[in-house]
Design an enzyme around this catalytic site. Structure first.
Site, PDB file in Angstrom:
ATOM      1  N   ILE A 118      28.564  18.544  80.492  1.00  0.00           N
ATOM      2  CA  ILE A 118      27.472  18.658  79.533  1.00  0.00           C
ATOM      3  C   ILE A 118      28.177  17.599  78.503  1.00  0.00           C
ATOM      4  O   ILE A 118      27.155  16.833  77.847  1.00  0.00           O
ATOM      5  CB  ILE A 118      27.676  20.020  78.861  1.00  0.00           C
ATOM      6  CG1 ILE A 118      27.136  20.888  80.137  1.00  0.00           C
ATOM      7  CG2 ILE A 118      26.543  20.193  77.637  1.00  0.00           C
ATOM      8  CD1 ILE A 118      27.407  22.366  79.748  1.00  0.00           C
TER       9      ILE A 118
ATOM     10  N   CYS B 175      32.339  22.143  87.578  1.00  0.00           N
ATOM     11  CA  CYS B 175      31.244  21.654  88.469  1.00  0.00           C
ATOM     12  C   CYS B 175      32.010  20.919  89.703  1.00  0.00           C
ATOM     13  O   CYS B 175      31.342  20.592  90.770  1.00  0.00           O
ATOM     14  CB  CYS B 175      30.219  20.692  87.824  1.00  0.00           C
ATOM     15  SG  CYS B 175      30.775  19.956  86.313  1.00  0.00           S
TER      16      CYS B 175
ATOM     17  N   TYR C 152      26.894  21.666  87.169  1.00  0.00           N
ATOM     18  CA  TYR C 152      27.177  21.105  85.730  1.00  0.00           C
ATOM     19  C   TYR C 152      28.203  22.291  85.141  1.00  0.00           C
ATOM     20  O   TYR C 152      27.975  23.407  85.465  1.00  0.00           O
ATOM     21  CB  TYR C 152      26.030  20.813  85.097  1.00  0.00           C
ATOM     22  CG  TYR C 152      25.260  21.858  84.168  1.00  0.00           C
ATOM     23  CD1 TYR C 152      25.446  22.261  83.154  1.00  0.00           C
ATOM     24  CD2 TYR C 152      23.946  22.345  84.789  1.00  0.00           C
ATOM     25  CE1 TYR C 152      24.533  23.464  82.686  1.00  0.00           C
ATOM     26  CE2 TYR C 152      23.175  23.362  84.310  1.00  0.00           C
ATOM     27  CZ  TYR C 152      23.599  23.917  83.061  1.00  0.00           C
ATOM     28  OH  TYR C 152      22.765  25.017  82.463  1.00  0.00           O
ATOM     29  N   CYS C 153      28.844  22.017  84.331  1.00  0.00           N
ATOM     30  CA  CYS C 153      29.761  22.583  83.536  1.00  0.00           C
ATOM     31  C   CYS C 153      30.156  21.891  82.180  1.00  0.00           C
ATOM     32  O   CYS C 153      29.270  20.866  81.673  1.00  0.00           O
ATOM     33  CB  CYS C 153      30.905  23.027  84.130  1.00  0.00           C
ATOM     34  SG  CYS C 153      31.929  21.511  84.702  1.00  0.00           S
ATOM     35  N   THR C 154      31.124  22.422  81.353  1.00  0.00           N
ATOM     36  CA  THR C 154      31.330  21.796  80.000  1.00  0.00           C
ATOM     37  C   THR C 154      31.909  20.412  79.931  1.00  0.00           C
ATOM     38  O   THR C 154      31.237  19.546  79.719  1.00  0.00           O
ATOM     39  CB  THR C 154      32.111  22.703  79.247  1.00  0.00           C
ATOM     40  OG1 THR C 154      31.839  23.930  79.111  1.00  0.00           O
ATOM     41  CG2 THR C 154      32.479  22.273  77.790  1.00  0.00           C
TER      42      THR C 154
END
Length: 292
Positions: free
Chosen positions: A210, A188, A181-183
């Site tokens: 996210i 990701c 996961y990432c922003t």
């Protein structure tokens, strides 16, 4: 709150970058938008702010180009524009990993949407009964603002450090389901493809990152805020500008929380928090100002 902030990216081959840059910049300036757009041979990555009307007009204009027809934006609101100017920059990659064999346009890794990930975390395993390991692909200063408390956090200073960290720790993920996961999804997505390239099984990316998880799952299982690359610093689970975290709620290191018992942490919270800069540090300029 009257200002609409969007983040979006699309992996698509672009070969007219100088001309495209001038067209995009002219359109943004005509609409009085502020923010940063990165263009590279592999695609587009953008964070923009403006009124609902001007943002919608820009996205409609961008969608007229068939290469960007599938681009979807994550949205959040603020009282003021969190950018000082408008920049459109040409880069080698829209998110720097320096792994030229990874080409998301050619095929994505499997993705899990926010409601499904929430359900997996609620039940403690995926639908096949495997343990779920969350992998945070962001930089250390971003994870300090907030993260899934049990996620793997390698405390990297830039995304280019992730492959080496994974290579040294690959056994951790054997027999488990891994969700990167990432922003907003861009890091990701590349991370999941890299993990597949090195032979890791049962790998997923969190669809929309996210920001989409906050929107669709209300931030369940999340601690803190989400660092964003503008003057807001971070947004909370409602996608509103986030206040600084009280020290007792500060996320710790390597996926462990400072409110956990000391015997379970393996690090000293006071020492870890003393290393956190105030105010939040600027993003790594060598990686580009816009991440997702």
């Amino acid at each position: 709150m009257s200002i609409l902030n969007i983040s979006a990216y699309r992996f698509v081959s672009l070969d007219d970058l100088p001309v495209l840059r001038e067209r995009v910049l002219a359109q943004c300036e005509a609409l009085a938008l502020k923010g940063t757009i990165l263009l590279a041979p592999e695609g587009i990555n953008l964070f923009l702010a403006g009124s609902r009307e001007t943002i919608d007009a820009f996205i409609a204009w961008l969608h007229e180009d068939s290469r960007f027809a599938g681009l979807e934006a994550k949205e959040s609101l603020s009282e003021s524009v969190p950018f000082k100017r408008m920049r459109v920059r040409l880069k080698k990659e829209i998110i720097t990993l320096r792994r030229p064999t990874i080409r998301p346009e050619g095929g994505r890794a499997p993705a899990v949407d926010a409601p499904t990930l929430k359900r997996w975390l609620d039940q403690g395993h995926d639908d096949a009964g495997r343990d779920v390991v969350l992998l945070d692909t962001r930089n250390a200063y971003e994870t300090d603002a907030g993260m899934f408390p049990k996620a793997v956090d390698y405390r990297i200073a830039s995304f280019t450090e992730l492959p080496a960290a994974l290579a040294a720790d690959q056994s951790r993920y054997a027999g488990k389901t891994v969700v990167s996961y990432c922003t907003g999804g861009i890091r990701c997505e590349k991370a999941a493809l890299h993990m597949q390239d090195i032979g890791m099984k049962n790998v997923y990316q969190l669809e929309g990152g996210i920001l989409k998880y906050f929107e669709e799952a209300g931030g369940a299982h999340w601690q803190g805020g989400c660092f964003v690359f503008d003057e807001r610093g971070a947004v909370d689970k409602t996608l509103s500008p986030a206040p600084p975290l009280p020290s007792g709620e500060r996320v710790g290191v390597r996926g462990q929380s400072c409110d956990a018992p000391a015997s379970e942490r393996g690090f000293d919270c006071h020492s870890a928090q003393a290393l956190l800069p105030s105010p939040q540090p600027s993003p790594q300029r060598g990686e580009g100002e816009t991440h997702a």
